[in-house]
Design an enzyme around this catalytic site. Structure first.
Site, PDB file in Angstrom:
ATOM      1  N   PHE A  30       0.862  -1.179   0.000  1.00  0.00           N
ATOM      2  CA  PHE A  30       0.000   0.000   0.000  1.00  0.00           C
ATOM      3  C   PHE A  30       0.899   1.230   0.000  1.00  0.00           C
ATOM      4  O   PHE A  30       1.184   1.808   1.043  1.00  0.00           O
ATOM      5  CB  PHE A  30      -0.914  -0.022   1.230  1.00  0.00           C
ATOM      6  CG  PHE A  30      -1.590  -1.359   1.426  1.00  0.00           C
ATOM      7  CD1 PHE A  30      -2.771  -1.648   0.770  1.00  0.00           C
ATOM      8  CD2 PHE A  30      -1.012  -2.337   2.238  1.00  0.00           C
ATOM      9  CE1 PHE A  30      -3.384  -2.884   0.928  1.00  0.00           C
ATOM     10  CE2 PHE A  30      -1.616  -3.575   2.401  1.00  0.00           C
ATOM     11  CZ  PHE A  30      -2.808  -3.848   1.748  1.00  0.00           C
ATOM     12  N   ASP A  81       9.679  -6.648  10.696  1.00  0.00           N
ATOM     13  CA  ASP A  81       8.277  -7.092  10.621  1.00  0.00           C
ATOM     14  C   ASP A  81       8.187  -8.446  11.309  1.00  0.00           C
ATOM     15  O   ASP A  81       9.116  -9.256  11.211  1.00  0.00           O
ATOM     16  CB  ASP A  81       7.843  -7.232   9.153  1.00  0.00           C
ATOM     17  CG  ASP A  81       6.331  -7.121   8.978  1.00  0.00           C
ATOM     18  OD1 ASP A  81       5.599  -7.836   9.689  1.00  0.00           O
ATOM     19  OD2 ASP A  81       5.890  -6.330   8.138  1.00  0.00           O
ATOM     20  N   GLY A  85       1.214 -10.229   9.667  1.00  0.00           N
ATOM     21  CA  GLY A  85       0.137  -9.332   9.254  1.00  0.00           C
ATOM     22  C   GLY A  85      -0.355  -8.478  10.406  1.00  0.00           C
ATOM     23  O   GLY A  85      -0.331  -8.905  11.559  1.00  0.00           O
ATOM     24  N   HIS A 154      -1.541  -0.142  12.633  1.00  0.00           N
ATOM     25  CA  HIS A 154      -2.245   1.133  12.588  1.00  0.00           C
ATOM     26  C   HIS A 154      -3.109   1.402  13.818  1.00  0.00           C
ATOM     27  O   HIS A 154      -3.840   2.387  13.853  1.00  0.00           O
ATOM     28  CB  HIS A 154      -3.089   1.225  11.316  1.00  0.00           C
ATOM     29  CG  HIS A 154      -2.259   1.399  10.083  1.00  0.00           C
ATOM     30  ND1 HIS A 154      -1.397   0.425   9.641  1.00  0.00           N
ATOM     31  CD2 HIS A 154      -2.126   2.429   9.216  1.00  0.00           C
ATOM     32  CE1 HIS A 154      -0.783   0.856   8.549  1.00  0.00           C
ATOM     33  NE2 HIS A 154      -1.214   2.071   8.270  1.00  0.00           N
ATOM     34  N   HIS A 179       3.922   6.845   7.585  1.00  0.00           N
ATOM     35  CA  HIS A 179       3.015   6.578   6.457  1.00  0.00           C
ATOM     36  C   HIS A 179       1.562   6.532   6.918  1.00  0.00           C
ATOM     37  O   HIS A 179       1.274   6.284   8.074  1.00  0.00           O
ATOM     38  CB  HIS A 179       3.395   5.242   5.787  1.00  0.00           C
ATOM     39  CG  HIS A 179       2.807   5.098   4.415  1.00  0.00           C
ATOM     40  ND1 HIS A 179       2.226   3.933   3.973  1.00  0.00           N
ATOM     41  CD2 HIS A 179       2.704   5.991   3.403  1.00  0.00           C
ATOM     42  CE1 HIS A 179       1.817   4.116   2.729  1.00  0.00           C
ATOM     43  NE2 HIS A 179       2.084   5.351   2.357  1.00  0.00           N
ATOM     44  N   ASP A 180       0.674   6.749   5.959  1.00  0.00           N
ATOM     45  CA  ASP A 180      -0.783   6.620   6.165  1.00  0.00           C
ATOM     46  C   ASP A 180      -1.338   7.703   7.076  1.00  0.00           C
ATOM     47  O   ASP A 180      -2.072   7.418   8.035  1.00  0.00           O
ATOM     48  CB  ASP A 180      -1.138   5.221   6.690  1.00  0.00           C
ATOM     49  CG  ASP A 180      -0.715   4.122   5.742  1.00  0.00           C
ATOM     50  OD1 ASP A 180      -1.003   4.251   4.531  1.00  0.00           O
ATOM     51  OD2 ASP A 180      -0.067   3.152   6.178  1.00  0.00           O
TER      52      ASP A 180
HETATM   53 MG    MG Z   1       1.383   2.038   5.029  1.00  0.00          MG
END
Ligand code: MG
Length: 240
Positions: A30, A81, A85, A154, A179-180
């Site tokens: 994304f 990471d 997920g 998030h 980001h985001d």
């Molecule tokens: Mg992102």
């Protein structure tokens, strides 16, 4: 690539062949093209100062651009990471991708996709994948960093942990990228925006123009007063 400190966008037509290859690969992820190109420019500048860090590798879309910039400038990129997920990528959630689901282990596993991206783009000697939870790796991390790209979970808890756990490792003059960031809550979650605003209000960062949803903060040098901190002092001085 084009200018990187005045907010203007680099032009894809003049991008290096490896950048065009990465843009054409259609890596799962994304990240808009303008954000990818800006990451490339910022990492290329920052990695001369020290290593760069990405939090939230996923399948390596941003890793590709950060990594190519580091490779071309002789730098290093660490990419963290847990590869299971984030909350919204689990079965039944909005961003679940069945191709990432490992049926044998009954869980998401994005690590093979990251390793494939690294291999195809010849980043094996540049990108160092770190498999684990960001806050657990932060707890023992000692190396100063020139760029931190926060693109992990998030939820507020996850985004805040990524900020608070790592910000003390950022070198003066280094970049904190988040980001985001969506000014309109109907377009996306507000945790990254909240963390961005907290960092800015700390008085330790200069804000550079955002690119799409990418927030760009530069850690002030010693003795350098960012605009937000100066404004706050001026208001207090007026009251006094
Ligand atoms: Mg992102």
């Amino acid at each position: 690539m084009g200018p990187d400190m005045d907010g203007r966008q680099p032009d894809r037509r003049h991008a290096a062949p490896d950048i065009r290859e990465a843009l054409a690969m259609d890596i799962k992820g994304f990240l808009a093209e303008d954000e990818a190109l800006r990451l490339y420019d910022l990492a290329g500048e920052a990695c001369r100062l020290g290593p760069c860090l990405e939090i939230g590798s996923y399948c390596g879309k941003a890793t590709a651009f950060l990594g190519l910039a580091c490779r071309n400038a002789g730098g290093r990129l660490y990419s963290i990471d847990h590869h299971r997920g984030s909350e919204e990528q689990q079965p039944g959630q909005e961003y679940f991708d069945p191709e990432l689901f490992d049926r044998a282990r009954n869980r998401i596993d994005t690590l093979p996709f990251l390793l494939r991206t690294i291999k195809i783009l010849d980043l094996t000697d540049t990108v160092i994948p770190l498999v684990g939870r960001s806050e657990e790796i932060a707890a023992f991390w000692k190396k100063p960093l020139a760029l931190i790209f926060i693109d992990g979970g998030h939820s507020f808890e996850a985004a805040f942990a990524d900020y608070s756990g790592w910000v003390s490792s950022l070198l003066p003059g280094g970049y904190l990228l988040i980001h985001d960031i969506f000014p309109d809550p109907s377009k996306g979650g507000q945790a990254p925006r909240c963390v961005y605003e907290m960092a800015l209000s700390s008085g330790l960062f200069h804000a550079l123009p955002m690119v799409n949803t990418l927030g760009i903060l530069r850690r002030s040098l010693c003795g350098e007063i960012p605009q937000t901190a100066g404004d706050r002092w001026d208001r207090l001085a007026e009251i006094a």
